[in-house]
Enzyme design. Structure first.
Site, PDB file in Angstrom:
ATOM      1  N   ARG A  24       0.823  -1.219   0.000  1.00  0.00           N
ATOM      2  CA  ARG A  24       0.000   0.000   0.000  1.00  0.00           C
ATOM      3  C   ARG A  24       0.856   1.268   0.000  1.00  0.00           C
ATOM      4  NH1 ARG A  24      -5.641  -0.781   1.658  1.00  0.00           N
ATOM      5  NH2 ARG A  24      -6.137  -2.692   0.552  1.00  0.00           N
ATOM      6  N   ARG A  28      -3.321   6.523   1.084  1.00  0.00           N
ATOM      7  CA  ARG A  28      -3.873   7.732   1.712  1.00  0.00           C
ATOM      8  C   ARG A  28      -2.947   8.446   2.675  1.00  0.00           C
ATOM      9  NH1 ARG A  28      -8.933   4.256   3.290  1.00  0.00           N
ATOM     10  NH2 ARG A  28      -7.180   2.810   3.153  1.00  0.00           N
ATOM     11  N   ARG A  37      -6.436  11.265  -6.141  1.00  0.00           N
ATOM     12  CA  ARG A  37      -7.714  10.564  -6.013  1.00  0.00           C
ATOM     13  C   ARG A  37      -8.876  11.551  -6.143  1.00  0.00           C
ATOM     14  NH1 ARG A  37      -9.571   7.716  -0.550  1.00  0.00           N
ATOM     15  NH2 ARG A  37      -9.699   9.929  -0.061  1.00  0.00           N
ATOM     16  N   ASP A  74      -6.831  -2.882  -7.601  1.00  0.00           N
ATOM     17  CA  ASP A  74      -7.359  -3.534  -6.404  1.00  0.00           C
ATOM     18  C   ASP A  74      -7.705  -4.981  -6.721  1.00  0.00           C
ATOM     19  OD1 ASP A  74      -8.308  -2.648  -3.516  1.00  0.00           O
ATOM     20  OD2 ASP A  74      -9.720  -4.147  -4.253  1.00  0.00           O
ATOM     21  N   TYR A 151     -14.863 -12.227  -0.318  1.00  0.00           N
ATOM     22  CA  TYR A 151     -15.564 -10.948  -0.512  1.00  0.00           C
ATOM     23  C   TYR A 151     -16.791 -11.128  -1.411  1.00  0.00           C
ATOM     24  CZ  TYR A 151     -11.733  -8.298   1.628  1.00  0.00           C
ATOM     25  OH  TYR A 151     -10.833  -7.779   2.522  1.00  0.00           O
TER      26      TYR A 151
HETATM   27  C1  LIG Z   1      -8.018  -7.349   0.814  1.00  0.00           C
HETATM   28  C2  LIG Z   1      -7.429  -6.426  -0.237  1.00  0.00           C
HETATM   29  C3  LIG Z   1      -8.135  -5.413  -0.960  1.00  0.00           C
HETATM   30  N1  LIG Z   1      -7.224  -4.839  -1.835  1.00  0.00           N
HETATM   31  C4  LIG Z   1      -5.984  -5.406  -1.668  1.00  0.00           C
HETATM   32  C5  LIG Z   1      -6.099  -6.435  -0.704  1.00  0.00           C
HETATM   33  C6  LIG Z   1      -4.995  -7.401  -0.304  1.00  0.00           C
HETATM   34  C7  LIG Z   1      -3.997  -6.806   0.624  1.00  0.00           C
HETATM   35  C8  LIG Z   1      -4.551  -6.468   1.995  1.00  0.00           C
HETATM   36  O1  LIG Z   1      -4.885  -7.397   2.751  1.00  0.00           O
HETATM   37  O2  LIG Z   1      -4.585  -5.267   2.306  1.00  0.00           O
HETATM   38  C9  LIG Z   1      -4.748  -5.117  -2.399  1.00  0.00           C
HETATM   39  C10 LIG Z   1      -4.473  -3.748  -2.856  1.00  0.00           C
HETATM   40  N2  LIG Z   1      -5.265  -2.632  -2.756  1.00  0.00           N
HETATM   41  C11 LIG Z   1      -4.632  -1.568  -3.303  1.00  0.00           C
HETATM   42  C12 LIG Z   1      -3.399  -2.005  -3.842  1.00  0.00           C
HETATM   43  C13 LIG Z   1      -2.521  -1.099  -4.688  1.00  0.00           C
HETATM   44  C14 LIG Z   1      -1.108  -1.191  -4.644  1.00  0.00           C
HETATM   45  C15 LIG Z   1      -0.435  -0.834  -3.332  1.00  0.00           C
HETATM   46  O3  LIG Z   1      -0.252  -1.752  -2.502  1.00  0.00           O
HETATM   47  O4  LIG Z   1       0.013   0.328  -3.164  1.00  0.00           O
HETATM   48  C16 LIG Z   1      -3.275  -3.358  -3.527  1.00  0.00           C
HETATM   49  C17 LIG Z   1      -2.123  -4.317  -3.810  1.00  0.00           C
HETATM   50  C18 LIG Z   1      -5.133  -0.193  -3.369  1.00  0.00           C
HETATM   51  C19 LIG Z   1      -6.196   0.228  -2.431  1.00  0.00           C
HETATM   52  N3  LIG Z   1      -7.353  -0.454  -2.102  1.00  0.00           N
HETATM   53  C20 LIG Z   1      -8.124   0.311  -1.274  1.00  0.00           C
HETATM   54  C21 LIG Z   1      -7.460   1.543  -1.052  1.00  0.00           C
HETATM   55  C22 LIG Z   1      -8.006   2.702  -0.239  1.00  0.00           C
HETATM   56  C23 LIG Z   1      -9.057   3.360  -1.068  1.00  0.00           C
HETATM   57  C24 LIG Z   1      -9.046   4.854  -0.986  1.00  0.00           C
HETATM   58  O5  LIG Z   1      -8.115   5.507  -1.492  1.00  0.00           O
HETATM   59  O6  LIG Z   1     -10.019   5.371  -0.443  1.00  0.00           O
HETATM   60  C25 LIG Z   1      -6.258   1.496  -1.777  1.00  0.00           C
HETATM   61  C26 LIG Z   1      -5.232   2.590  -1.896  1.00  0.00           C
HETATM   62  C27 LIG Z   1      -9.464  -0.056  -0.737  1.00  0.00           C
HETATM   63  C28 LIG Z   1      -9.706  -1.451  -0.325  1.00  0.00           C
HETATM   64  N4  LIG Z   1      -9.465  -2.544  -1.100  1.00  0.00           N
HETATM   65  C29 LIG Z   1      -9.755  -3.691  -0.381  1.00  0.00           C
HETATM   66  C30 LIG Z   1     -10.248  -3.286   0.885  1.00  0.00           C
HETATM   67  C31 LIG Z   1     -10.685  -4.235   1.993  1.00  0.00           C
HETATM   68  C32 LIG Z   1     -10.239  -1.896   0.911  1.00  0.00           C
HETATM   69  C33 LIG Z   1     -10.760  -1.016   2.018  1.00  0.00           C
HETATM   70  C34 LIG Z   1      -9.824  -0.932   3.142  1.00  0.00           C
HETATM   71  C35 LIG Z   1      -8.924   0.254   2.967  1.00  0.00           C
HETATM   72  O7  LIG Z   1      -9.471   1.312   2.640  1.00  0.00           O
HETATM   73  O8  LIG Z   1      -7.715   0.111   3.179  1.00  0.00           O
HETATM   74  C36 LIG Z   1      -9.575  -5.067  -0.870  1.00  0.00           C
END
Ligand SMILES: Cc1c2[nH]c(c1CCC(=O)O)Cc1[nH]c(c(CCC(=O)O)c1C)Cc1[nH]c(c(CCC(=O)O)c1C)Cc1[nH]c(c(C)c1CCC(=O)O)C2
Length: 342
Positions: A24, A28, A37, A74, A151
Site C-alpha cells: 500500500r 492515503r 484521487r 485492487d 468478498y
Molecule cells: C483485501 C485487499 C483489498 N485490496 C488489496 C487487498 C490485499 C492486501 C490487503 O490485505 O490489504 C490489495 C491492494 N489494494 C490496493 C493495492 C494497490 C497497490 C499498493 O499496494 O500500493 C493493492 C495491492 C489499493 C487500495 N485499495 C483500497 C485503497 C483505499 C481506497 C481509498 O483511497 O479510499 C487502496 C489505496 C481499498 C480497499 N481494497 C480492499 C479493501 C478491503 C479496501 C478497504 C480498506 C482500505 O481502505 O484500506 C480489498
C-alpha cells in the site's frame, strides 16, 4: 540476467542491503495520493484511469526511491470484471452484490472474458513500463482465490470471513466452482499484466489464516499452486510472490507446496523463526509491524534493523507485515529507509 535488486532477491541471492518496498505504498498517508484521487473523482475511477493510476504508482517511487513499484489497482477489480457489481462505501470499504447460489454463479462471465473490463489496468502497466526508473522492478498482483471468493460471498470484508466458511460447508460444490472460476480468471488477469510489462506478480491471500486443516490445503495451497504452474508455463522464469497472510506455522513449506519464489510474511510470525523455517526454502519478504510507521522514532529504527539482521543470511525483500495505514507519517518512511540503507 537483470541486476535489479528485487529480481536478484527473487533468484535467491543474499544482498548486504535488502531491497525494499511497502505494501500500500501508494495510498492515503501521502498527500499527493489524496490529491490525485480527488482529481479522479473516487477510488474506482482512479483505478480505471491509466494516466492517474500510473501517476499514483510513481508518487512513492519519486519520494522514497523504493526498489519496486506495485501496480495501482485492487484485488476486487477481477470479480467486478467477472460481472459482480462492486462499489466502495466512503469510510467503510468495498461492497459487492453477493454470489452464493448456482444461479448466481451461472450469471457470471467466463474467465476468458475479463479482459474488456480490465483493459485500462493493462494500459497502466504499459505506461509504468515506460516511465519507471530503470532500476525499479514493476510488480503486478491479484487476490488469491480464497480471499477474493470470501468478498464475493459476503459482499464485503468481514472479520472472520464467516459467510464464505458457511457456504464452503453448506454447498461445497458451488463454493468450489466459484474458487475454480476465480482461479482461471486470475491466470488470465496476471498473464495479461505480464504481457503488458509486469516483471513479478504477487498473490494476496489476506484471509488465508482463517482456513483450518485440510481447507488450507484445498483453498489456499491448491489454487496458488495451479495459478503459479500455469503462469510459469506461459511465462518461463516469471518470479512469483505469495502472501498467505496469518498462515502461522503453515508458512513453513508454503513455497515448496505452491512453487512460489518468495513468501511474504505478516508480522505475527517472528523474523528469527521465519529465518530458520521459511527462508531455508528461498526468498522471504517482510515483516515490520505497520503500526511502527505511525509511531516512528527509535522503536521503528531498532525493529527494522532487527528484521534486516534476522534475514541477513539469505534472500530477503524488506516490507511491512501488512499495508501501510492512512495514519502513517510520511516522514517515518524516510526514517525507515535510512535505517535500512544507512
Ligand atoms: C483485501 C485487499 C483489498 N485490496 C488489496 C487487498 C490485499 C492486501 C490487503 O490485505 O490489504 C490489495 C491492494 N489494494 C490496493 C493495492 C494497490 C497497490 C499498493 O499496494 O500500493 C493493492 C495491492 C489499493 C487500495 N485499495 C483500497 C485503497 C483505499 C481506497 C481509498 O483511497 O479510499 C487502496 C489505496 C481499498 C480497499 N481494497 C480492499 C479493501 C478491503 C479496501 C478497504 C480498506 C482500505 O481502505 O484500506 C480489498
Amino acid at each position: 540476467m537483470s541486476d535489479k535488486t528485487i529480481l536478484k532477491a527473487l533468484r535467491g541471492e543474499t544482498q548486504a542491503v535488502p531491497p525494499v518496498w511497502l505494501m500500500r505504498q501508494a495510498g492515503r498517508y501521502l498527500p499527493e495520493y489524496r490529491a490525485t484521487r480527488a482529481q479522479a473523482g473516487d477510488f474506482l475511477k482512479l483505478c480505471y484511469n491509466p494516466e492517474l493510476a500510473a501517476e499514483v504508482t510513481l508518487q512513492p517511487i519519486r519520494r522514497y526511491g523504493f526498489d519496486a513499484a506495485i501496480l495501482f489497482a485492487d484485488i476486487l477489480l477481477l470479480p467486478q470484471a467477472l460481472g459482480v457489481p462492486l462499489w466502495f462505501e466512503t469510510g467503510e470499504g468495498p461492497r459487492l452484490t453477493p454470489v452464493t447460489t448456482p444461479e448466481g454463479l451461472r450469471s457470471l462471465r467466463a474467465a476468458s472474458d475479463v479482459h474488456e473490463t480490465l483493459a485500462p489496468i493493462y494500459e497502466t502497466v504499459k505506461i509504468l513500463k515506460r516511465e519507471l526508473p530503470k532500476e525499479t522492478t514493476l510488480i503486478g498482483f491479484a487476490g488469491a482465490p480464497w480471499t477474493v471468493a470470501s468478498y464475493v460471498v459476503a459482499g464485503r470484508g468481514t472479520p472472520d470471513q464467516g459467510p464464505a466458511h458457511r457456504l464452503k460447508s453448506e454447498d461445497r460444490a458451488t463454493f468450489a466452482a466459484l474458487i475454480d472460476l476465480i482461479t482461471e480468471a486470475t491466470v488470465e488477469y496476471l498473464s495479461a499484466q505480464v504481457m503488458a510489462g509486469a516483471e513479478v506478480v504477487k498473490l494476496f491471500d489476506s484471509w488465508a489464516g482463517t482456513l483450518q486443516g485440510a481447507d488450507f490445503d484445498d483453498f489456499a495451497v491448491a489454487p496458488a499452486r495451479k495459478i503459479i504452474a500455469e503462469l510459469k508455463a506461459r511465462h518461463p522464469g516469471l518470479p512469483i510472490i505469495a502472501f498467505p497472510r496469518e498462515a502461522g506455522a503453515r508458512y513453513e513449506g508454503f513455497a515448496k507446496a505452491t512453487g512460489a519464489d518468495c513468501v511474504a510474511l505478516d508480522n505475527s510470525v517472528s523474523a528469527d523463526w521465519a529465518a530458520a523455517h521459511v527462508q531455508k526454502d528461498g526468498c522471504v519478504q517482510g515483516n515490520l509491524d505497520p503500526k511502527l510507521m505511525v509511531e516512528g522514532g527509535p522503536r521503528l529504527v531498532s525493529e527494522a534493523k532487527r528484521i534486516v539482521q534476522a534475514f541477513k543470511g539469505g534472500a530477503h525483500i524488506f516490507n511491512l507485515g501488512h499495508g501501510i495505514t492512512p495514519e502513517a507519517n510520511p516522514d517515518h518512511v524516510t526514517q525507515l529507509m535510512e535505517a535500512i540503507r544507512g
